[in-house]
Structure formats: C-alpha cells, structure tokens
Design a protein around this motif. Sequence first.
Motif, PDB file in Angstrom:
ATOM      1  N   LEU A  12       0.840  -1.192   0.000  1.00 24.43           N
ATOM      2  CA  LEU A  12       0.000   0.000   0.000  1.00 24.43           C
ATOM      3  C   LEU A  12       0.877   1.244   0.000  1.00 24.43           C
ATOM      4  CD1 LEU A  12      -2.616  -0.836   2.781  1.00 24.43           C
ATOM      5  CD2 LEU A  12      -3.121  -0.428   0.356  1.00 24.43           C
ATOM      6  N   ALA A  13       0.359   2.313  -0.602  1.00 25.59           N
ATOM      7  CA  ALA A  13       1.017   3.619  -0.496  1.00 25.59           C
ATOM      8  C   ALA A  13       0.437   4.314   0.723  1.00 25.59           C
ATOM      9  CB  ALA A  13       0.748   4.436  -1.749  1.00 25.59           C
ATOM     10  N   MET A  14       1.286   4.611   1.702  1.00 25.50           N
ATOM     11  CA  MET A  14       0.771   5.219   2.938  1.00 25.50           C
ATOM     12  C   MET A  14       1.734   6.241   3.509  1.00 25.50           C
ATOM     13  SD  MET A  14      -1.013   2.241   5.161  1.00 25.50           S
ATOM     14  CE  MET A  14      -1.844   3.428   6.198  1.00 25.50           C
ATOM     15  N   ASN A  15       1.176   7.184   4.285  1.00 24.68           N
ATOM     16  CA  ASN A  15       2.020   8.094   5.042  1.00 24.68           C
ATOM     17  C   ASN A  15       2.143   7.549   6.456  1.00 24.68           C
ATOM     18  OD1 ASN A  15       2.519  10.251   3.108  1.00 24.68           O
ATOM     19  ND2 ASN A  15       0.311  10.611   3.242  1.00 24.68           N
ATOM     20  N   LYS A  16       3.360   7.579   6.977  1.00 20.84           N
ATOM     21  CA  LYS A  16       3.573   7.055   8.330  1.00 20.84           C
ATOM     22  C   LYS A  16       2.765   7.866   9.339  1.00 20.84           C
ATOM     23  CE  LYS A  16       7.177   5.622  11.494  1.00 20.84           C
ATOM     24  NZ  LYS A  16       8.591   5.620  11.822  1.00 20.84           N
ATOM     25  N   LEU A  17       2.179   7.170  10.293  1.00 22.44           N
ATOM     26  CA  LEU A  17       1.383   7.837  11.326  1.00 22.44           C
ATOM     27  C   LEU A  17       2.287   8.301  12.472  1.00 22.44           C
ATOM     28  CD1 LEU A  17      -1.435   5.128  11.442  1.00 22.44           C
ATOM     29  CD2 LEU A  17      -1.692   7.439  10.510  1.00 22.44           C
ATOM     30  N   LYS A  18       1.816   9.284  13.223  1.00 26.18           N
ATOM     31  CA  LYS A  18       2.483   9.643  14.473  1.00 26.18           C
ATOM     32  C   LYS A  18       2.028   8.641  15.544  1.00 26.18           C
ATOM     33  CE  LYS A  18       0.995  13.922  13.904  1.00 26.18           C
ATOM     34  NZ  LYS A  18       0.666  15.320  14.166  1.00 26.18           N
ATOM     35  N   VAL A  19       2.723   8.597  16.656  1.00 31.22           N
ATOM     36  CA  VAL A  19       2.367   7.629  17.702  1.00 31.22           C
ATOM     37  C   VAL A  19       2.031   8.355  19.010  1.00 31.22           C
ATOM     38  CG1 VAL A  19       3.034   5.543  18.944  1.00 31.22           C
ATOM     39  CG2 VAL A  19       3.959   5.964  16.655  1.00 31.22           C
ATOM     40  N   ARG A  20       0.852   8.075  19.533  1.00 26.39           N
ATOM     41  CA  ARG A  20       0.449   8.623  20.839  1.00 26.39           C
ATOM     42  C   ARG A  20       0.300   7.474  21.814  1.00 26.39           C
ATOM     43  NH1 ARG A  20      -4.325  11.786  19.973  1.00 26.39           N
ATOM     44  NH2 ARG A  20      -2.973  13.599  19.919  1.00 26.39           N
ATOM     45  N   GLN A  21       1.013   7.553  22.929  1.00 26.92           N
ATOM     46  CA  GLN A  21       0.837   6.526  23.953  1.00 26.92           C
ATOM     47  C   GLN A  21      -0.278   6.950  24.900  1.00 26.92           C
ATOM     48  OE1 GLN A  21       3.599   6.005  27.311  1.00 26.92           O
ATOM     49  NE2 GLN A  21       3.873   3.888  26.609  1.00 26.92           N
ATOM     50  N   ILE A  22      -1.207   6.036  25.148  1.00 26.98           N
ATOM     51  CA  ILE A  22      -2.263   6.295  26.122  1.00 26.98           C
ATOM     52  C   ILE A  22      -2.003   5.378  27.315  1.00 26.98           C
ATOM     53  CG2 ILE A  22      -4.757   6.270  26.536  1.00 26.98           C
ATOM     54  CD1 ILE A  22      -5.101   6.826  23.528  1.00 26.98           C
ATOM     55  N   TRP A  23      -1.467   5.951  28.363  1.00 27.01           N
ATOM     56  CA  TRP A  23      -1.001   5.185  29.528  1.00 27.01           C
ATOM     57  C   TRP A  23      -2.131   5.094  30.551  1.00 27.01           C
ATOM     58  CZ3 TRP A  23       3.467   2.567  30.522  1.00 27.01           C
ATOM     59  CH2 TRP A  23       3.676   2.162  31.852  1.00 27.01           C
TER      60      TRP A  23
ATOM     61  N   GLY B 147     -11.731  12.776  22.474  1.00 20.25           N
ATOM     62  CA  GLY B 147     -12.537  13.254  21.355  1.00 20.25           C
ATOM     63  C   GLY B 147     -12.466  12.323  20.163  1.00 20.25           C
ATOM     64  N   VAL B 148     -13.481  12.408  19.309  1.00 19.54           N
ATOM     65  CA  VAL B 148     -13.580  11.448  18.202  1.00 19.54           C
ATOM     66  C   VAL B 148     -12.618  11.733  17.053  1.00 19.54           C
ATOM     67  CG1 VAL B 148     -15.946  10.666  18.602  1.00 19.54           C
ATOM     68  CG2 VAL B 148     -15.558  12.725  17.230  1.00 19.54           C
ATOM     69  N   LYS B 149     -11.977  12.908  17.066  1.00 21.02           N
ATOM     70  CA  LYS B 149     -11.031  13.144  15.967  1.00 21.02           C
ATOM     71  C   LYS B 149      -9.599  13.342  16.449  1.00 21.02           C
ATOM     72  CE  LYS B 149     -11.465  18.072  15.432  1.00 21.02           C
ATOM     73  NZ  LYS B 149     -11.379  19.186  14.547  1.00 21.02           N
ATOM     74  N   ALA B 150      -9.391  13.144  17.769  1.00 21.92           N
ATOM     75  CA  ALA B 150      -8.044  13.352  18.318  1.00 21.92           C
ATOM     76  C   ALA B 150      -7.036  12.398  17.678  1.00 21.92           C
ATOM     77  CB  ALA B 150      -8.060  13.147  19.826  1.00 21.92           C
ATOM     78  N   GLY B 151      -7.503  11.236  17.252  1.00 20.56           N
ATOM     79  CA  GLY B 151      -6.590  10.216  16.740  1.00 20.56           C
ATOM     80  C   GLY B 151      -6.258  10.345  15.266  1.00 20.56           C
ATOM     81  N   VAL B 152      -6.842  11.341  14.578  1.00 22.40           N
ATOM     82  CA  VAL B 152      -6.559  11.486  13.147  1.00 22.40           C
ATOM     83  C   VAL B 152      -5.061  11.742  12.954  1.00 22.40           C
ATOM     84  CG1 VAL B 152      -6.977  12.889  11.092  1.00 22.40           C
ATOM     85  CG2 VAL B 152      -8.893  12.273  12.585  1.00 22.40           C
ATOM     86  N   GLY B 153      -4.442  10.931  12.133  1.00 22.90           N
ATOM     87  CA  GLY B 153      -3.006  11.068  11.879  1.00 22.90           C
ATOM     88  C   GLY B 153      -2.135  10.305  12.876  1.00 22.90           C
ATOM     89  N   PHE B 154      -2.775   9.635  13.856  1.00 23.71           N
ATOM     90  CA  PHE B 154      -2.023   8.928  14.894  1.00 23.71           C
ATOM     91  C   PHE B 154      -2.291   7.427  14.886  1.00 23.71           C
ATOM     92  CE2 PHE B 154      -1.925  13.138  16.776  1.00 23.71           C
ATOM     93  CZ  PHE B 154      -0.687  13.167  17.414  1.00 23.71           C
ATOM     94  N   ALA B 155      -1.297   6.666  15.370  1.00 21.05           N
ATOM     95  CA  ALA B 155      -1.545   5.318  15.870  1.00 21.05           C
ATOM     96  C   ALA B 155      -1.586   5.459  17.385  1.00 21.05           C
ATOM     97  CB  ALA B 155      -0.421   4.387  15.456  1.00 21.05           C
TER      98      ALA B 155
ATOM     99  N   GLY C  82     -12.073   6.746  18.024  1.00 15.77           N
ATOM    100  CA  GLY C  82     -11.355   7.914  18.521  1.00 15.77           C
ATOM    101  C   GLY C  82     -10.574   8.606  17.419  1.00 15.77           C
ATOM    102  N   GLY C  83     -10.802   8.183  16.180  1.00 14.26           N
ATOM    103  CA  GLY C  83     -10.151   8.825  15.034  1.00 14.26           C
ATOM    104  C   GLY C  83      -8.857   8.144  14.613  1.00 14.26           C
ATOM    105  N   ALA C  84      -8.332   7.211  15.451  1.00 10.09           N
ATOM    106  CA  ALA C  84      -7.054   6.560  15.139  1.00 10.09           C
ATOM    107  C   ALA C  84      -7.298   5.306  14.302  1.00 10.09           C
ATOM    108  CB  ALA C  84      -6.298   6.206  16.410  1.00 10.09           C
ATOM    109  N   ARG C  85      -6.745   5.328  13.126  1.00 15.37           N
ATOM    110  CA  ARG C  85      -6.921   4.231  12.191  1.00 15.37           C
ATOM    111  C   ARG C  85      -6.297   2.942  12.720  1.00 15.37           C
ATOM    112  NH1 ARG C  85      -5.198   5.351   5.939  1.00 15.37           N
ATOM    113  NH2 ARG C  85      -6.365   3.612   5.091  1.00 15.37           N
TER     114      ARG C  85
END
Lengths: 207, 468
Positions: free
Chosen positions: B159-170, B193-201, B227-230
């Motif tokens: 697949l052609a993809m852009n790398k996601l950013k990473v957010r840790q939820i502790w 929020g439902v869009k906080a995860g856009v662009g994140f893993a 939560g928006g995170a794919r």
Amino acid sequence: MKSEFTPPIGKIANMNGKCISLIGNDIDTDRIIPARFLKCVNFDSLGESVFEDDRKTLKGKHPFDLEENKCASILVVNSNFGCGSSREHAPQALMRWGIKAIIGESFADIFYSNCIAIGIPCFTLPKKSIEEIQNYCDNQSLFLEIDLKNLSAQSKDLNFNLEIKESSRKMFLSGEWDATSTLLDNKNLIENKFNQLPYIKFNTNIS
Amino acid sequence: MSQDTLFDKVWDLHKVSRLPGGSDQIFIGLHLIHEVTSPQAFGALKDKKLKVKFPDRTVATVDHIVPTDNQSRPFKDNLAEQMIETLEKNCLEHKIRFFNIGSGNQGIVHVVAPELGLTQPGMTIACGDSHTSTHGAFGSIAFGIGTSQVRDVLATQTLAMNKLKVRQIWCDNKLSKGVYAKDLVLHIINKLGVKAGVGFAYEFAGPAIHELSMEERMTICNMSIEGGARCGYINPDEKTFSYIKSKFYAPKNEHWDRALRWWESLKSDGNSIYDDVIKLDASKVEPTVTWGITPGQSISINQQIPLLDELSPNDKLVAEEAYEYMSFKPGQLIKDTPVDVCFIGSCTNGRISDLRVAAKVLKGKKVSKNVKAFAVPGSEQVATEAKQEGLDQIFKDSGFQWREPGCSMCLAMNSDKLIGNQVSASSSNRNFKGRQGSPSGRTLLMSPAMVAAAAINGKVSDVREFIN
C-alpha cells in the motif's frame, strides 16, 4: 445526479466548479451512504443514494436536493468529515453524484485515503475560511477555480490558499494517485521484502 | 517524531520503498477480506488484467450480510446471496483461503483471524473494514482500508501510505469490579474526542491495559477508530504469546521459539520516543453509556446528559443535533432510560468472554417483556464454545434469542434492524444516526454486561447492582 459519469484518470492539476456547502461536524460515512446501499457488487448506482436518510428527513431542503446545487462539484464541509466506516462507497457515492473535490476543516483518515485513491482531492482550510465560504454560499453561488500546482482557490470575490498533504498533491499532479501501477513498478523490491520478513518463514500451516 | 516504538519497528521492517510522491510503500503481511468491500476490488483487478500476487497472504470470510436466523442457501435476500456468491467465485478463481458458513471457522473477520492464530505480533494487517484496528491487540500494525486499496493489496501486497504519528495512552491502576474494557475505551474516546486520533496510531499501555485479557484488549484496539485513530496497538506480553500458542496458524516447534524471540524484540521500551503521551487513571472509570450520535458522547451511568454550557464550543453543534435526534433533554439522567432492543454481539464485544460475562448477569433472570433481546456470537468457534459451556441455554432461558454468527445489528446489513425510533442497548461500536438499520433508530453503546442488565430491567441500568 449528473447524466454521464466518467471517473477521473491520469494527472489532476486543476478543477473548477460550483461549491455546495454542507454544515456539520463529525458527518460519518453511515450518513453519507447508509449500510443498506452497500449490498452491491459495483459502485454504479450509489450516486442517487448519497445522504439518502438525511435527505429524506429534510424533505427536499438538504443541500444535495436544492435546485441551485444540481451542478455543483466542490463540496465544502466542516470538521472530521467522513468519520466511521472504511466504506469506499461513501466517496464513490459523492463522486457519482458529481463531487470532484472537497474542501473542509478536517477529514477522517480512512475517508481521506479513499478519496485520494479514487481521484478526489481533499483540501483543508482554517475554520474561519470554511465559515466564510459557507456564509457566502448561503446567499449566492460560489464558483471556485482550484489549481493544485500552487494550491490556490480563486473566485471573483474570495481567494484562498488551500492545504493538502504534499504527497497527495504530488500524486495528483503526476497521476500516481491511481497507485496500482506505481506500486507494481517495485516488483523486485516487493519480492525481496517478502523473502526478508521473519514471519513468512515460520511454519504456520498457511502455505 | 516517534522513534523505537513497536509501531516504528514494524513500519520500518515492512517499508518496501519511498514512493516518488513522498509516501511509503508498505508490505502487508496479512490481508483479510469479506463480501462487502472486496467485489469491486476483484472487478478492478480483472479490468487491469492483474493477478493476486500472494494468494496465501489473503484470507476471506463472510460476515456483514449473513442472516443470523436462517443461514440456509440461497439466502432469502437476493442481493445478499449475490454478494456471497461473488466472494465464493473470487476466492475460488484466485485460490484464496475462504472460511465459509459451516466450515466451523466462519464469523466476523476480526473475531476469526485472532482465534485461528492468523493475527500475530509484528505483522502488518489490512482489511477493507475500519475495525481492523482490533488486531493491534497482538502487537501488530493493523488498519482499515477502502476498496481501491484492497485492489492494491491483492495486486501488489503493498500500500502507499504516510507514516502515522504515535500517541501513547497510559492507563494506570486497574478497572474496578463491574467496569469493563468497553467502558475504558468509551471513556478514552470521550476524554480525547472522536477526531483526536486522526493522523495517529494509539499505543495503549500501562498496568490497567496489561491486566486485561486478550479479548478485552481486542475491545480496546477495536474502537481506536472511533477515537479517530486508524490503528491502535498493545505491546505483546506473556498473555499474547499464550493466547496464540495453541492456535491453528501459530508457528510450530522450533519456529515457535524463533517467533517468541522476534516478538519480544519488537516491544516499545524505555528508549521509545512518542509524539504524544496521555495518562489516565483506569480505577476512576465507571460503567459508561453513550447518549448521543457519536461514540464520544458518553457519560458514566450515574451522570446527567451534559448541558450545552458544559461542552466545548467545538462539541456544541453535534450535541444540539444529538439532543434532537435522541429526544434527550440536557441534564436528564441516562439511567432508567427505557430500551426496546438489546443486542449482544459485534467485533467489539461478540467473543466468548463477552458472552460469559453477559450470561453471568442473565442467569436465573428474565428479560423484560417490553424488550426484544438477541445474542449473536462473533464466530462459529465462539458459538460452539458457548454451546459447550451451556451459555446458549442461559441466554434462551432468560428470553434472549440465540442467533448464528455475523455482524448483524451492529450495522444492520441483514434483516436484524431497529424499527422506527426504537432505542437499543448495544454492545457494538457505533451510535451514528441510522446505524442500526432505521433512519430514526437510537443506539446506546455499552458493555455486554450492561446490555444484559438493561435487558432484564427494560431500561438502562447499573450492572454493578447485579453482580455485587
């Protein structure tokens, strides 16, 4: 719905058309195309069912039913548009209704990549610019000329500097948004990767 | 930019090339397909005269459109029959392994792959379904894709993809009694929020997460997308490994030891750098119920539906829409809201442990006479196991209908639908307008235990009063 549908092909560098404004945050793909319309083996007839339930609820007053929007092709939306399911049926339905580009405050991730994969650029603008466009559309028609090279959107009254991921912009300009052949260009690299991955060699009953 | 997290290691390992446009070409280790999002992809392959590149790396099952009352063929619904036939034909033609109805392994794709051991740490997994994030519970990088991307994976395995950013939820501490993984993930979505995860893993971590069973972890990762995170994932540990070990597609013999060593090496550790870290206290989470039309609009069982003034400016527009659609008044208590339909099932909460928890609440009790209640096991394996344990009988004795496996009323592509503006208490993942099959139907998301409690009382209830 427009008479004859032709999918986009090749390089996409500019587009112009009338804007259609749809107000609301978090508009999900179930609303864009309800699940019952996913029972199909092709996308051909999805255009007429776009926003079916919302349109029925608004009894002719939904933007997609208004006479003045009949030939619109640039959709203007608010934040987190296209959240929810991964169904490509959602952008396919919009495209088959006549949408060629979308401008919004923000887009859900999977919806965005589906749009890119079928040739619909999704541009972002700050909230106040989106509101400016939506207010303008309330009173009069807005025709925008979009240029993907310099990311400008121009009309007689309003001008904006659009934003889009640089990789998406390049893919539209080169035609690589239709990704299959670009990916296949790396046939040998794909084979190499397959042979390098540790788990491919595990004895797992799979092959 | 994140560094040395599990996400970074798995991404880098699967990177085939940097594409001219600047995105990465990523190899997909496991591709899962089903009847709804694949037919057009096979059609496109045919148009382009392309073959499936690695048929062994794609696995199919049928879940979205299958009836759950009578599964005999041909299906009563012609369109549903046409879709399953198309999948059968495509799998046969392209030599793709297909777990059909009656194979013993059919079910919701995100239930089936883990229980067969197909889902393993360190893999990239893609499927034309947004809840593919479920598989991240095993330390794989798994995400939903659209049909054109299904075509690309079939044709190229990439697949052609852009790398996601990473957010840790502790998540500190642990969940209290009567509070489940579903409550925790609803709480997280509400807070972020439902869009906080856009662009994140999302990397879910901390003691509360590692305390969870594999099935509970799947519930958490499953709803990353809400939560928006794919993509959402959990670093693998002993629980992960022992879950996989006995499964059919698990690595065997000396390959098992090699796999273990490799899986251990993938974990995020003290050297990992995240783009963002969020900490929360899991012991503070209470049984949680949604009141609105997005999965972020949730409150604890004893809270009131928020007043407009209590919400941030960005949330007000959707809240006003939700009050109207749900016919709720701001300030109203969610507890004791009458329900018409109770649904236990889905890729979020249709696994054996979910059925066990619900059966424990239901045992010896009766479903309220005003409620239609039904339980839909996530897979044929889950159904078999439930029958062996006598759970099906507990459900039936209480007044629940016991159904055949499928996605059912999570998205209502079969005949399981709400009617008019019925209210459902549902263990599924989405409360969008019209999601459960009626354009005016109303969905309250909650844990399977809470659905069972609602079924008995005929209204939204606190399950802690049932389990003391």
